[in-house]
Motif scaffolding. Structure first.
Motif: not given
Length: 228
Positions: A11, A13, A63, A72, A74, A77, A197
């Motif tokens: 994932a 961010c 995510t 957000r 996703a 996730e 997530a």
């Protein structure tokens, strides 16, 4: 961060910048029009990301969090997946928490035990028995995704302590169960796992730790960076 060899679904961010144009600035775009354009851009991005996930010959989960707006995006996730080198983020978090608590000093040194040397990515497996600071091991883990440096840090920080810290954060699906390149453990089912997530939540937590972010911002040459 380069990967430990093997299939990984990590994932990411992302921090997406936003520009707010004030109505008092001559020629500024009206707020409503700016919001409509931003909403359209978000919809296009979400659709494009879903298209990529659908076309992939495999399972893609992600995510993406905009730390400014809170937006957000996703897909699957909460799916639990092997982390490969993404689990090294948990080590970065634990390292700086132990520094904060006074249990470790980044200047402390450790002589490399050749029994901990493993292949995959990195350079320590090709060296002798250097004496390096904990900071140096952390830099090698992040910049070169050095699996040997990672294993040294796992043993110094304590796998049990890392697990307890993740539990305290509420990251119940994120589990460090084995050292890097321990294929026998992976075959037994002792895989390092997480969800998109939870990795995003871990990155958001790291965002509040300036020293950790400075470490993660060290330049790394990889295909993702070249693509961006």
């Amino acid at each position: 961060m380069k990967r430990e060899r093997g299939r990984v679904l990590g994932a990411r961010c992302c921090v997406l910048g936003a520009v707010v144009l004030g109505a008092s600035v001559p020629g500024a775009v009206p707020r409503a029009a700016a919001q409509a354009a931003a909403d359209e851009l978000k919809q296009k991005f979400a659709h494009h990301a879903e298209e990529i996930a659908t076309r992939l010959d495999g399972v893609m989960a992600y995510t993406i969090v905009d730390l400014t707006s809170g937006d957000r995006f996703a897909h699957l996730e909460t799916s639990t997946l092997p982390t490969a080198s993404t689990i090294k983020l948990a080590l970065v978090y634990e390292l700086f928490k132990q520094v904060e608590e006074g249990r470790i000093r980044l200047e402390d040194t450790l002589v490399l035990d050749r029994a901990k040397a493993v292949g995959g990515t990195g350079v320590l497996a090709d060296l002798g028995t250097p004496t390096l600071s904990i900071r140096d091991y952390a830099v090698l883990m992040v910049r070169l995704s050095d699996n040997t440096a990672t294993n040294v840090l796992i043993d110094r920080l304590g796998m049990e302590k890392i697990a307890q810290r993740l539990q305290a954060l509420g990251l119940t699906a994120t589990k460090l169960r084995r050292h890097m390149m321990d294929t026998a453990a992976a075959r037994r089912g002792d895989e390092n796992v997480s969800t998109p997530a939870e990795i995003a939540r871990l990155l958001q937590t790291l965002q509040q730790m300036p020293e950790a972010i400075a470490l993660l911002k060290l330049p790394k040459e990889n295909r993702l960076r070249r693509g961006l």
